[in-house]
Design an enzyme around this catalytic site. Structure first.
Site, PDB file in Angstrom:
ATOM      1  N   CYS A  47       1.118  -1.027  -0.156  1.00 14.15           N
ATOM      2  CA  CYS A  47       0.295   0.222  -0.144  1.00 14.15           C
ATOM      3  C   CYS A  47       0.725   1.068   0.033  1.00 14.15           C
ATOM      4  O   CYS A  47       2.235   1.284   0.559  1.00 14.15           O
ATOM      5  CB  CYS A  47      -0.893  -0.296   0.915  1.00 14.15           C
ATOM      6  SG  CYS A  47      -1.702   1.603   1.395  1.00 14.15           S
ATOM      7  N   SER A  49       0.616   4.202   1.850  1.00 11.14           N
ATOM      8  CA  SER A  49       0.479   4.509   3.326  1.00 11.14           C
ATOM      9  C   SER A  49       2.351   3.405   3.545  1.00 11.14           C
ATOM     10  O   SER A  49       3.017   3.614   4.702  1.00 11.14           O
ATOM     11  CB  SER A  49      -0.374   3.889   4.174  1.00 11.14           C
ATOM     12  OG  SER A  49      -1.318   4.177   3.454  1.00 11.14           O
ATOM     13  N   HIS A  52       5.550   5.570   2.592  1.00 11.69           N
ATOM     14  CA  HIS A  52       4.533   6.844   2.892  1.00 11.69           C
ATOM     15  C   HIS A  52       5.654   6.673   4.402  1.00 11.69           C
ATOM     16  O   HIS A  52       6.992   7.386   4.576  1.00 11.69           O
ATOM     17  CB  HIS A  52       3.550   7.846   3.352  1.00 11.69           C
ATOM     18  CG  HIS A  52       2.663   8.447   2.989  1.00 11.69           C
ATOM     19  ND1 HIS A  52       1.283   8.501   2.184  1.00 11.69           N
ATOM     20  CD2 HIS A  52       3.344   8.760   1.613  1.00 11.69           C
ATOM     21  CE1 HIS A  52       0.925   8.918   1.220  1.00 11.69           C
ATOM     22  NE2 HIS A  52       1.840   9.543   0.268  1.00 11.69           N
ATOM     23  N   HIS A  68       0.821  -3.489   5.711  1.00 13.58           N
ATOM     24  CA  HIS A  68      -0.658  -3.913   7.339  1.00 13.58           C
ATOM     25  C   HIS A  68      -2.152  -4.660   5.961  1.00 13.58           C
ATOM     26  O   HIS A  68      -3.440  -4.535   6.715  1.00 13.58           O
ATOM     27  CB  HIS A  68      -0.632  -2.211   7.375  1.00 13.58           C
ATOM     28  CG  HIS A  68      -0.723  -1.402   5.930  1.00 13.58           C
ATOM     29  ND1 HIS A  68       0.227  -1.172   5.585  1.00 13.58           N
ATOM     30  CD2 HIS A  68      -1.898  -0.630   5.951  1.00 13.58           C
ATOM     31  CE1 HIS A  68      -0.531  -0.069   4.642  1.00 13.58           C
ATOM     32  NE2 HIS A  68      -1.711   0.089   5.067  1.00 13.58           N
ATOM     33  N   CYS A 175      -6.670  -3.494   3.874  1.00 14.92           N
ATOM     34  CA  CYS A 175      -6.290  -2.445   3.543  1.00 14.92           C
ATOM     35  C   CYS A 175      -7.164  -1.339   1.816  1.00 14.92           C
ATOM     36  O   CYS A 175      -8.001  -0.430   2.338  1.00 14.92           O
ATOM     37  CB  CYS A 175      -4.667  -2.268   4.072  1.00 14.92           C
ATOM     38  SG  CYS A 175      -5.015   0.165   3.757  1.00 14.92           S
TER      39      CYS A 175
END
Lengths: 428, 375
Positions: A47, A49, A52, A68, A175
């Site tokens: 993902c 994220s 990031h 995640h 997610c």
């Protein structure tokens, strides 16, 4: 030979430093304590994220195991766990649902307060970690840490799913899919016959398109500067696709004209300040609803004229598509298995876990965009059902694989011997 | 002698220049054209939005007749008017309801597009004015212009109300009460047992308190720097009142502590950028709803971190309490007459129309909640 109660040595992708590749190496995974569960991971998505974290936009404590968005099978449970048992198929929840806090008790809200107990501390609920590597503690991420062959999560961060669920697909419900889909059906509550605009046609944006379509929107306008993404967006339900770079005027003016005054629902699924404002401006001033989904880089502010709201707009945001984790994930898995929405078109690349860095390169490349890239874990001799691996294919094809095949160890650059030796190594 | 079809000469409060008193003088009011209605005003409230025009915060074309919160009786109607007839009690609608635009057709929305077609032209729908004074055209304000013994409005901006309605009270339903009350019951949709925070305890803020109470809120926290407003707020349903000046820390932190994490619903009924942000911050990050009611001065912006919304907040704004005007105003009038809410408590001063400047002084001093001018 049972691994319950013992430390497991296995492979994990450890992030030691920001802006560096992950290091695939051996870690020790402690057994679950009370109200914790240890999971053997089967598949995980990558993902944005997670990216990031690597870039430093999302602060965590290093070294850490990120990831995640996964699915796996329960290996063992700690004392007091009743939600799952060994052998259950599960999805770890990056958004926990403790059931007792004021948020969990709220009929609509989902952002359980326990989320902030462990983020960004990077630990279990009790404040300690279950991973070590080279003698050092390694921190968790978002209650899940799926970039590891084995991981430990709190009971509030796990849910059992259908025993027949294809884990290599439903991991996306952990997610990305849920975040996008829920933003349409649950947060915005898209209405039949409405006009929607979705800014950003990555994995989450396409999931938002799926949600708008499921809710009966009459028009779904996809907005992205990368026109390669348009074909798939249309295949999933977008009725029009536009690129801001094709216009002289701001894209919200284009959308206002296209919709005869402003769209009913707009979604920002990128994480940029400028497009958040464009998304807000593009929804109808008297009744438009704009939803922020993308996570912006830390501490950037938007400058907003309150009159944009005074005329009647609603501006909201949500995590995880507004869904409560434990309540909704099993239902979404069941819906997927009943073909209520497709996940397959969202998966463009499948790689063995050992090629995680390659997966991140694909995410970053910009030349070949991927929607979701799955990492598959090696066959575990004690988990009876072998993982069926899809033939990896290039994004330039953008095709669905025509059939699944059983695992070909050679394609993963590992011998069966390696798999049996490495994946489980009981710590004496 | 019937005045229908003739120009009426009457008194009006004309604003010739910004930041100056109103001038009470004779104006000519033309008869209504097709789809227009001429009203004899009976009572009008003074709303802070009128004051924002005087100060220049809201742009308008001068000279102008202000006032938008009134009630009166139909004197004559233009050709084609079917909604009302002479002798009907009516409330002019600062928010029209044309019934045909995309907004009027929307089940929830109320901000009829005709509102923005006339503002800031400051005329009737046909682009011309009905007032003249000293030979010059005088402009209208948001479809109403109630600071005049007679005014002319478009048919989309008027609604008939109960023949027994007390006009000197229900004029507040023309703006202030409806705006505040609706923000709670219709826009925020306050839920029973919830905790609410209302920033600003003027006429609109107190109407919001009444709305929160009607919706069954368990706690209603009034926020105002003027503590003389607390007694009335509590009489109307506020459970606690606080002044930001009594605390060292930002008021949203105080509210978060008081509510154990953030209120369910917050309302900004002042029109200041800093309190708009404080109201947003004070609602719970995972499920709070914050409603902007007060209109800030033109082109002032608030600086917001999008994470405030991403965690689960909802931020919305509203005009006229979210109510569709023609549909709702008569019902609210009926509710007032059935004593469903204490409108009387909002009226602190009653003055003859000629004392409009004194009424504005009371508003500026913070000493009044709502002053009613009677004609």
């Amino acid at each position: 030979m049972s691994t319950a109660g013992k430390v497991i040595r296995c492979k994990a992708a450890v992030l030691w430093e920001l802006k560096k590749p992950f290091s695939i190496e051996e870690v020790e995974v402690a057994p679950p304590k009370a109200y914790e569960v240890r999971i053997k991971m089967v598949a995980t998505g990558i993902c944005h994220s997670d990216e990031h974290v690597v870039t430093g936009d999302f602060a965590i404590i290093l070294p850490a195991i990120v990831g995640h968005e996964g699915a796996g099978i329960v290996e063992s449970i700690g004392e007091g766990v009743t939600a799952v048992k060994p052998g259950d198929k599960v999805i770890p929840l990056c958004l926990p649902q403790c059931g007792t806090c004021v948020v969990c008790k709220h009929p609509e809200a989902n952002n359980c307060v326990r989320m902030r107990v462990t983020n960004p501390r990077g630990t279990m609920q009790d404040g300690t970690t279950r991973f070590t590597c080279r003698g050092k503690p390694v921190y968790h991420f978002f209650h899940t840490s799926t970039f590891s062959e084995y991981t430990v999560v709190d009971e509030i961060s796990i849910v059992k799913i259908d025993a027949a669920a294809p884990l290599e697909k439903v991991c996306l419900i952990g997610c990305g899919f849920t975040t996008g889909y829920g933003s349409a059906v649950k947060v915005a509550k898209v209405t039949p016959g409405s006009t929607c605009a979705v800014f950003g046609l990555g994995g989450v944006g396409l999931s938002t398109v799926l949600g708008c379509k499921a809710a009966g929107a009459a028009r779904i306008i996809g907005v992205d500067i990368n026109k390669d993404k348009f074909a798939k967006a249309k295949a999933l339900g977008a009725t029009d696709c536009i690129s801001p770079q094709d216009f002289q005027k701001p894209v919200h003016e284009v959308l206002t004209e296209m919709s005869g005054g402003g769209v009913d629902f707009s979604f920002e699924v990128i994480g940029r300040i400028d497009t958040m404002l464009e998304a807000l401006l593009s929804c109808h001033e008297a009744f438009g609803v704009s939803v922020i989904i993308g996570v912006p880089p830390g501490s950037q502010n938007l400058s907003v004229d309150p009159r944009l709201l005074l005329n009647g707009r609603t501006w909201k945001g949500a995590v995880f598509g507004g869904f409560k984790g434990k309540d909704s994930i099993p239902e979404l898995v069941t819906d997927f298995m009943a073909n209520k929405f497709p996940l397959d078109p969202l998966i463009t690349t499948v790689l063995p876990f050992g090629k995680l860095n390659e997966g991140f390169d694909l995410l970053r490349s910009g030349k070949r965009w991927i929607i979701f890239s799955l990492l598959m874990y090696p066959y575990h001799p004690q988990i009876l059902r072998p993982v069926r691996c899809l033939q990896p294919y290039t994004t330039s094809d953008c095709l669905m694989p025509s059939s699944s095949r059983t695992l070909d160890q050679n394609s993963m650059n590992l011998s069966l011997q390696d798999v049996n030796n490495i994946s489980v190594n009981i710590y004496q």
